[in-house]
Design an enzyme around this catalytic site. Structure first.
Site, PDB file in Angstrom:
ATOM      1  N   ARG A  83       0.828  -1.201   0.000  1.00  0.00           N
ATOM      2  CA  ARG A  83       0.000   0.000   0.000  1.00  0.00           C
ATOM      3  C   ARG A  83       0.868   1.261   0.000  1.00  0.00           C
ATOM      4  O   ARG A  83       0.565   2.257   0.652  1.00  0.00           O
ATOM      5  CB  ARG A  83      -0.964   0.013   1.189  1.00  0.00           C
ATOM      6  N   SER A 122     -11.140  -0.821   3.393  1.00  0.00           N
ATOM      7  CA  SER A 122     -10.293  -1.276   4.506  1.00  0.00           C
ATOM      8  C   SER A 122      -9.564  -0.073   5.097  1.00  0.00           C
ATOM      9  O   SER A 122      -8.823   0.614   4.386  1.00  0.00           O
ATOM     10  CB  SER A 122      -9.289  -2.309   4.006  1.00  0.00           C
ATOM     11  N   GLU A 153      -4.809   3.128   6.236  1.00  0.00           N
ATOM     12  CA  GLU A 153      -4.601   3.195   4.787  1.00  0.00           C
ATOM     13  C   GLU A 153      -4.972   4.572   4.220  1.00  0.00           C
ATOM     14  O   GLU A 153      -4.255   5.108   3.387  1.00  0.00           O
ATOM     15  CB  GLU A 153      -5.404   2.117   4.073  1.00  0.00           C
TER      16      GLU A 153
END
Length: 356
Positions: free
Chosen positions: A178, A256, A352
């Site tokens: 990520r 998420s 995130e």
């Protein structure tokens, strides 16, 4: 349900469509309230150079906005918002691969569906991920055993200071979990310095399905289909994601919220000794990836809330807007979860989304 965008004051100057005092609530999937003092719709690469050359906008700080699916807004945005809306999808076939070229403003899921409609397999595991194509390399999005770095050929990038365009191959994008050079600051980082205008994805020949993921293995067992087509995998991934994750059009969320933490083999053994049921996956380098959703659920957070922000009752990894949440409430809830997980497992969860 998020309301439709209202029409803000607009001014067309130097070929640019400039909007002022724009309500950003419809432009972030969390549905959080914020106002952009100035917003420019980027519908072609030339628009970026026009912004850079603009006597006022060129000197101002910039904020790049794609689909707003990885964003938590806690305040109004004073920077010039570049709303990426560059269209375009096409396929080039080579001897060893198909190359899919997409404008930065194209919906990521639309690009995945387009590839299959054109008979091109290779992106099906990444179906139904929200956001735009231009944002996908920034976050190095991934799901069900595939990350964008595994399929990226190159990207066209425009420097926000000089207006110069360069094409960067995947090898120089410094991809991580990520993460990418486009999120990184400091020496060599491009965060805040450039914007992606076009993306080229490489789907190699021959196609090899990626099925080594528990949810997909369950689908094969349930259906008895042991050699699924790319279209079948696409359909399965869409079903799995819809069952687990809330639709942002119905309940605000950013998917998420936390990264799955990666720990050493020794750390993993210690945690398993205390919690034998913890969900964990071995990594190629000998480390282990832990399921952040399991950690959060184990700490009793599923369904809990702070103001209008809550932990989704069907998937603890997702934070949601119950209707009138503010960004500060989302951040407060996220920090409380981080402290709780650290207190029990000694693991610090990393969010995130980008928090503004």
């Amino acid at each position: 349900m998020q309301s439709a965008p209202t029409t803000p004051p607009t001014e067309r100057r130097d070929g640019l469509l400039i909007e002022t005092d724009v309500n950003l609530k419809p432009y972030n999937t969390f549905g959080l309230p914020a106002v952009a003092r100035r917003l420019v719709r980027i519908r072609e690469e030339l628009d970026v150079r026009r912004v850079v050359d603009h006597p006022e906008l060129g000197r101002a700080s910039k904020f790049v906005l794609g689909g707003g699916s990885n964003l938590v807004l806690t305040r109004d945005v004073d920077a010039v918002v570049l709303k990426m809306e560059i269209p375009g999808l096409q396929v080039e076939e080579r001897d060893d691969a198909w190359i899919i070229e997409a404008g930065a403003g194209v919906s990521w899921h639309e690009a995945v569906a387009f590839s299959l409609d054109q008979g091109v397999p290779g992106l099906e595991n990444l179906a139904l991920i929200p956001g735009t194509v231009g944002a996908a390399p920034v976050q190095n999005i991934g799901a069900y055993g595939i990350e964008v770095k595994d399929r990226l050929e190159n990207v066209d990038v425009v420097d926000l200071t000089t207006g110069r365009r360069v094409t960067l191959p995947a090898s120089v994008c410094n991809f991580g979990y990520r993460d990418s050079v486009f999120k990184q600051t400091g020496f060599g980082g491009l965060a805040g310095k450039s914007v992606i205008t076009k993306v080229r994805l490489r789907c190699p020949k021959p196609w090899v399905p990626q099925l080594g993921y528990l949810d997909l293995e369950r689908k094969m067992a349930e259906t008895g289909i042991t050699a699924p087509s790319a279209r079948q995998i696409f359909d399965w991934v869409c079903e799995i994601r819809r069952a687990k994750l809330p639709d942002p059009a119905r309940i605000g969320n950013a998917g998420s919220f936390f990264k799955n933490p990666v720990v050493s083999a020794e750390q993993c053994r210690d945690i398993i000794a205390r919690d034998p049921h913890i969900v964990h996956y071995p990594m190629p380098d000998g480390s282990f990836k832990l399921a952040a959703g399991w950690l959060i659920d184990a700490c009793g957070w599923k369904g809990k809330s702070v103001g209008g922000a809550a932990v989704y009752d069907r998937q603890a990894l997702v934070l949601v807007n119950r209707g009138e949440a503010r960004g500060a409430e989302v951040v407060t809830l996220a920090r409380a979860i981080q402290e709780s997980v650290y207190g029990r497992f000694g693991i610090r969860l990393e969010p995130e989304p980008v928090v503004i």
